[in-house]
Scaffold this motif. Sequence first.
Motif, PDB file in Angstrom:
ATOM      1  N   ARG A 123       8.548  -0.714  -7.503  1.00 53.00           N
ATOM      2  CA  ARG A 123       7.196  -1.239  -7.290  1.00 53.00           C
ATOM      3  C   ARG A 123       7.178  -2.755  -7.476  1.00 53.00           C
ATOM      4  N   LEU A 124       7.871  -3.251  -8.482  1.00 52.02           N
ATOM      5  CA  LEU A 124       7.910  -4.687  -8.729  1.00 52.02           C
ATOM      6  C   LEU A 124       8.723  -5.425  -7.667  1.00 52.02           C
ATOM      7  N   VAL A 125       9.794  -4.801  -7.185  1.00 49.56           N
ATOM      8  CA  VAL A 125      10.590  -5.416  -6.118  1.00 49.56           C
ATOM      9  C   VAL A 125       9.748  -5.565  -4.852  1.00 49.56           C
ATOM     10  N   ILE A 126       8.924  -4.587  -4.551  1.00 54.34           N
ATOM     11  CA  ILE A 126       8.068  -4.676  -3.369  1.00 54.34           C
ATOM     12  C   ILE A 126       7.050  -5.805  -3.522  1.00 54.34           C
ATOM     13  N   CYS A 127       6.527  -6.000  -4.708  1.00 56.16           N
ATOM     14  CA  CYS A 127       5.615  -7.130  -4.946  1.00 56.16           C
ATOM     15  C   CYS A 127       6.334  -8.452  -4.703  1.00 56.16           C
ATOM     16  N   VAL A 128       7.552  -8.564  -5.176  1.00 57.02           N
ATOM     17  CA  VAL A 128       8.328  -9.791  -4.964  1.00 57.02           C
ATOM     18  C   VAL A 128       8.620  -9.989  -3.482  1.00 57.02           C
ATOM     19  N   SER A 129       8.920  -8.916  -2.769  1.00 59.39           N
ATOM     20  CA  SER A 129       9.189  -9.067  -1.334  1.00 59.39           C
ATOM     21  C   SER A 129       7.934  -9.523  -0.594  1.00 59.39           C
ATOM     22  N   THR A 162       0.819  -1.204   0.000  1.00 60.95           N
ATOM     23  CA  THR A 162       0.000   0.000   0.000  1.00 60.95           C
ATOM     24  C   THR A 162       0.857   1.260   0.000  1.00 60.95           C
ATOM     25  N   LEU A 163       1.870   1.288   0.865  1.00 60.72           N
ATOM     26  CA  LEU A 163       2.732   2.472   0.927  1.00 60.72           C
ATOM     27  C   LEU A 163       3.427   2.737  -0.393  1.00 60.72           C
ATOM     28  N   VAL A 164       3.920   1.694  -1.028  1.00 64.70           N
ATOM     29  CA  VAL A 164       4.659   1.883  -2.270  1.00 64.70           C
ATOM     30  C   VAL A 164       3.724   2.212  -3.421  1.00 64.70           C
ATOM     31  N   ASN A 165       2.658   1.430  -3.589  1.00 64.53           N
ATOM     32  CA  ASN A 165       1.784   1.608  -4.753  1.00 64.53           C
ATOM     33  C   ASN A 165       0.820   2.777  -4.630  1.00 64.53           C
ATOM     34  N   TRP A 186       1.438   5.564  -2.447  1.00 66.38           N
ATOM     35  CA  TRP A 186       2.066   6.816  -2.040  1.00 66.38           C
ATOM     36  C   TRP A 186       3.393   7.073  -2.762  1.00 66.38           C
ATOM     37  N   TYR A 187       4.377   6.186  -2.606  1.00 64.13           N
ATOM     38  CA  TYR A 187       5.725   6.471  -3.101  1.00 64.13           C
ATOM     39  C   TYR A 187       5.795   6.544  -4.627  1.00 64.13           C
ATOM     40  N   VAL A 188       5.319   5.521  -5.314  1.00 67.53           N
ATOM     41  CA  VAL A 188       5.425   5.485  -6.779  1.00 67.53           C
ATOM     42  C   VAL A 188       4.628   6.615  -7.434  1.00 67.53           C
ATOM     43  N   PRO A 189       3.374   6.856  -7.049  1.00 70.12           N
ATOM     44  CA  PRO A 189       2.675   7.995  -7.667  1.00 70.12           C
ATOM     45  C   PRO A 189       3.368   9.336  -7.420  1.00 70.12           C
ATOM     46  N   GLN A 190       3.956   9.510  -6.247  1.00 65.23           N
ATOM     47  CA  GLN A 190       4.679  10.745  -5.957  1.00 65.23           C
ATOM     48  C   GLN A 190       5.893  10.878  -6.879  1.00 65.23           C
ATOM     49  N   GLN A 191       6.630   9.801  -7.063  1.00 64.48           N
ATOM     50  CA  GLN A 191       7.792   9.837  -7.948  1.00 64.48           C
ATOM     51  C   GLN A 191       7.382  10.088  -9.396  1.00 64.48           C
TER      52      GLN A 191
END
Length: 161
Positions: A96-102, A62-65, A67-72
């Motif tokens: 974003r893809l690395v976070i999915c893998v994690s 949730t944080l990455v998809n 907040w972080y990625v849209p901001q970047q």
Amino acid sequence: MKFLSIREYFYRLSNRATVLVTFAVAGIGAAEFLRDLQPIVEGDAVMFVFGVITALALSELTLVNAWYVPQQIRVIRREFSLGLKLERYAQPVFFRLVICVSAVMWYAVGYYLTGHLVFILPATAVLLLFFFLWPTRARACRELELKPDQRQMVLHDLDLR
């Protein structure tokens, strides 16, 4: 990421995504292969482990998809040059893809610890999310809000220079 053509750029992005999905599937396979017949965690602790892993995976996704990625991507949209936009776009997409893998790896660890198949369903759902987030030309055009001439260059492999 340095690239000479738009075709090469998306080829490299796709290759990186393929390597990441291979790691995710290998993590689940390794958890199945290494899992003993006797699980490490049993009883009521299984649901506790499931809750902790689910909370961790969902919070990082949730944080990455959201907040972080849209901001970047909003920052990248301000670039004038298509080459710079694409070069800078690769980093948040890859992250974003690395976070999915994690997240898949967290579920693989939960499966390894407990031996319960309840961890496989969310891991499969995250893998489906991974494929939904796969970097494509259309996704890049949509997320970067490219101008019509830039959109044509990306969609039809026209020269950047």
